[in-house]
Design a protein around this motif. Structure first.
Motif, mmCIF file in Angstrom:
data_model
loop_
_atom_site.group_PDB
_atom_site.id
_atom_site.type_symbol
_atom_site.label_atom_id
_atom_site.label_comp_id
_atom_site.label_asym_id
_atom_site.label_seq_id
_atom_site.Cartn_x
_atom_site.Cartn_y
_atom_site.Cartn_z
ATOM 1 N N LEU A 54 0.849 -1.188 0.000
ATOM 2 C CA LEU A 54 0.000 0.000 0.000
ATOM 3 C C LEU A 54 0.886 1.239 0.000
ATOM 4 O O LEU A 54 1.848 1.317 0.768
ATOM 5 N N ARG A 55 0.543 2.200 -0.866
ATOM 6 C CA ARG A 55 1.334 3.430 -0.950
ATOM 7 C C ARG A 55 0.403 4.636 -0.904
ATOM 8 O O ARG A 55 -0.704 4.609 -1.437
ATOM 9 N N GLY A 56 0.891 5.701 -0.281
ATOM 10 C CA GLY A 56 0.112 6.928 -0.200
ATOM 11 C C GLY A 56 0.998 8.083 0.200
ATOM 12 O O GLY A 56 2.226 8.007 0.113
ATOM 13 N N HIS A 57 0.358 9.152 0.638
ATOM 14 C CA HIS A 57 1.118 10.325 1.083
ATOM 15 C C HIS A 57 0.309 11.062 2.139
ATOM 16 O O HIS A 57 -0.922 10.939 2.210
ATOM 17 N N ILE A 58 1.025 11.808 2.962
ATOM 18 C CA ILE A 58 0.393 12.613 4.005
ATOM 19 C C ILE A 58 0.990 14.013 3.966
ATOM 20 O O ILE A 58 2.084 14.222 3.412
ATOM 21 N N ALA A 59 0.289 14.954 4.543
ATOM 22 C CA ALA A 59 0.802 16.321 4.617
ATOM 23 C C ALA A 59 2.078 16.344 5.456
ATOM 24 O O ALA A 59 2.180 15.674 6.486
ATOM 25 N N ARG A 60 3.053 17.121 5.005
ATOM 26 C CA ARG A 60 4.290 17.246 5.762
ATOM 27 C C ARG A 60 4.016 17.795 7.162
ATOM 28 O O ARG A 60 4.759 17.507 8.119
ATOM 29 N N ALA A 61 2.946 18.581 7.294
ATOM 30 C CA ALA A 61 2.589 19.145 8.597
ATOM 31 C C ALA A 61 1.997 18.103 9.544
ATOM 32 O O ALA A 61 1.882 18.352 10.748
ATOM 33 N N ASN A 62 1.616 16.942 8.999
ATOM 34 C CA ASN A 62 1.049 15.879 9.823
ATOM 35 C C ASN A 62 2.165 15.266 10.678
ATOM 36 O O ASN A 62 3.159 14.766 10.140
ATOM 37 N N PRO A 63 2.024 15.255 12.002
ATOM 38 C CA PRO A 63 3.101 14.735 12.861
ATOM 39 C C PRO A 63 3.298 13.232 12.758
ATOM 40 O O PRO A 63 4.276 12.704 13.305
ATOM 41 N N LEU A 64 2.421 12.527 12.070
ATOM 42 C CA LEU A 64 2.511 11.070 11.985
ATOM 43 C C LEU A 64 3.904 10.613 11.585
ATOM 44 O O LEU A 64 4.481 9.717 12.200
ATOM 45 N N TRP A 65 4.474 11.233 10.546
ATOM 46 C CA TRP A 65 5.721 10.712 9.997
ATOM 47 C C TRP A 65 6.927 10.980 10.892
ATOM 48 O O TRP A 65 7.926 10.270 10.822
ATOM 49 N N ARG A 66 6.833 11.985 11.730
ATOM 50 C CA ARG A 66 7.939 12.283 12.649
ATOM 51 C C ARG A 66 7.818 11.489 13.955
ATOM 52 O O ARG A 66 8.830 11.208 14.607
ATOM 53 N N GLU A 67 6.594 11.160 14.346
ATOM 54 C CA GLU A 67 6.364 10.536 15.648
ATOM 55 C C GLU A 67 6.132 9.032 15.574
ATOM 56 O O GLU A 67 5.929 8.391 16.603
ATOM 57 N N LEU A 68 6.157 8.470 14.366
ATOM 58 C CA LEU A 68 5.868 7.048 14.188
ATOM 59 C C LEU A 68 6.847 6.186 14.981
ATOM 60 O O LEU A 68 8.065 6.347 14.873
ATOM 61 N N ALA A 69 6.318 5.266 15.775
ATOM 62 C CA ALA A 69 7.157 4.352 16.552
ATOM 63 C C ALA A 69 7.815 3.346 15.620
ATOM 64 O O ALA A 69 7.138 2.710 14.793
ATOM 65 N N ALA A 70 9.110 3.202 15.732
ATOM 66 C CA ALA A 70 9.850 2.288 14.865
ATOM 67 C C ALA A 70 9.529 0.836 15.207
ATOM 68 O O ALA A 70 9.322 0.480 16.372
ATOM 69 N N ASP A 71 9.490 -0.002 14.163
ATOM 70 C CA ASP A 71 9.316 -1.453 14.330
ATOM 71 C C ASP A 71 8.024 -1.824 15.050
ATOM 72 O O ASP A 71 7.955 -2.867 15.716
ATOM 73 N N VAL A 72 6.996 -0.975 14.916
ATOM 74 C CA VAL A 72 5.683 -1.281 15.480
ATOM 75 C C VAL A 72 4.690 -1.410 14.330
ATOM 76 O O VAL A 72 4.628 -0.548 13.444
ATOM 77 N N GLU A 73 3.920 -2.472 14.335
ATOM 78 C CA GLU A 73 2.989 -2.759 13.250
ATOM 79 C C GLU A 73 1.942 -1.658 13.101
ATOM 80 O O GLU A 73 1.436 -1.112 14.080
ATOM 81 N N THR A 74 1.615 -1.344 11.851
ATOM 82 C CA THR A 74 0.570 -0.382 11.517
ATOM 83 C C THR A 74 -0.632 -1.134 10.967
ATOM 84 O O THR A 74 -0.488 -2.178 10.338
ATOM 85 N N LEU A 75 -1.820 -0.599 11.205
ATOM 86 C CA LEU A 75 -3.063 -1.198 10.715
ATOM 87 C C LEU A 75 -3.773 -0.227 9.788
ATOM 88 O O LEU A 75 -4.015 0.933 10.150
ATOM 89 N N ALA A 76 -4.105 -0.693 8.585
ATOM 90 C CA ALA A 76 -4.914 0.084 7.647
ATOM 91 C C ALA A 76 -6.267 -0.615 7.503
ATOM 92 O O ALA A 76 -6.327 -1.791 7.123
ATOM 93 N N ILE A 77 -7.348 0.097 7.820
ATOM 94 C CA ILE A 77 -8.699 -0.467 7.772
ATOM 95 C C ILE A 77 -9.419 0.085 6.549
ATOM 96 O O ILE A 77 -9.529 1.305 6.378
ATOM 97 N N PHE A 78 -9.919 -0.821 5.715
ATOM 98 C CA PHE A 78 -10.680 -0.430 4.525
ATOM 99 C C PHE A 78 -12.137 -0.832 4.733
ATOM 100 O O PHE A 78 -12.443 -2.003 4.942
ATOM 101 N N HIS A 79 -13.005 0.158 4.660
ATOM 102 C CA HIS A 79 -14.415 -0.051 4.958
ATOM 103 C C HIS A 79 -15.204 -0.271 3.672
ATOM 104 O O HIS A 79 -15.245 0.598 2.798
ATOM 105 N N GLY A 80 -15.834 -1.435 3.577
ATOM 106 C CA GLY A 80 -16.688 -1.726 2.439
ATOM 107 C C GLY A 80 -18.109 -1.267 2.693
ATOM 108 O O GLY A 80 -18.363 -0.464 3.599
#
Length: 214
Positions: A54-80
């Protein structure tokens, strides 16, 4: 996610189809301030197998990319599709009255490690792929190259790329499989009678389940 056996969706292609049709994901991550959720459209590539990336992008102002915990699993939920199911639709209501409301839905959970990619060329390629996929249904599709290059370059500089190789893919299709055939048929009729797009789509999923068990 709790999945009774009758609601389990084991087919990877079916799960991939839902992701492609409904690419807006709820992206759940762990950061320095705890659990966070962002709503991000993600583009699926079926390789590497078996689950894809899965590939995407986020705003540079979004703190997600700076605060992401290393080596911790991420979950992406897709709602049908989802729909309320009224007990008044059940054919067995007239027999014993032992029926209650419920909610039908289809959902996919994708797991993996999230990688941050701060590279303008990669981001442009990702934007082009995402745009091409979502514009494909339009008679006059828009392309990234339609906008002035200096304009798009400025916008690309304002975002950061994200990528997740999927290591686990879990699907749940709760589409009245636990009901007797007469109730399934009456649920299909009730959903179609509502005429709403989401209800009609759910009716088709219930109908597909009925056909699969025949």
């Amino acid at each position: 996610m709790y999945i009774p056996s009758q609601f389990e969706q084991p087919n990877i292609e079916v799960m991939h189809e839902l992701i492609r049709n409904r690419p807006l994901a709820t992206l759940v991550t762990l950061g320095s301030n705890g659990i966070n959720a962002n709503h991000i459209p993600l583009h699926l590539s079926s390789t590497p197998e078996p689950f894809g990336v899965l590939r995407g992008h986020i705003a540079r102002a979004n703190p997600l990319w700076r605060e992401l915990a290393a080596d911790v699993e991420t979950l992406a939920i897709f709602h049908g599709p989802d729909a309320y199911i009224s007990p008044s639709w059940y054919a067995t209501k007239q027999e014993a009255g032992k029926v209650v409301p419920t909610w039908n839905y289809a959902v996919v959970h994708a797991y993996g490690l999230l990688r941050i990619i701060d590279d303008a060329a990669w981001i442009r390629t990702q934007l082009e792929a995402l745009t091409q996929h979502n514009e494909a249904a339009f008679p006059e599709s828009w392309a990234v190259s339609d906008a002035p290059e200096d304009f798009t370059e400025k916008l690309i500089g304002a975002v950061v790329g994200i990528e997740m190789v999927v290591t686990r893919l879990i699907g749940k299709w709760k589409v009245s499989q636990n009901q007797p055939s007469q109730n399934q048929r009456s649920v299909i009729e009730g959903l179609n009678a509502r005429g709403q797009s989401e209800a009609v789509t759910m009716a088709a999923l219930v109908n597909a389940g009925v056909k699969n068990v025949r």
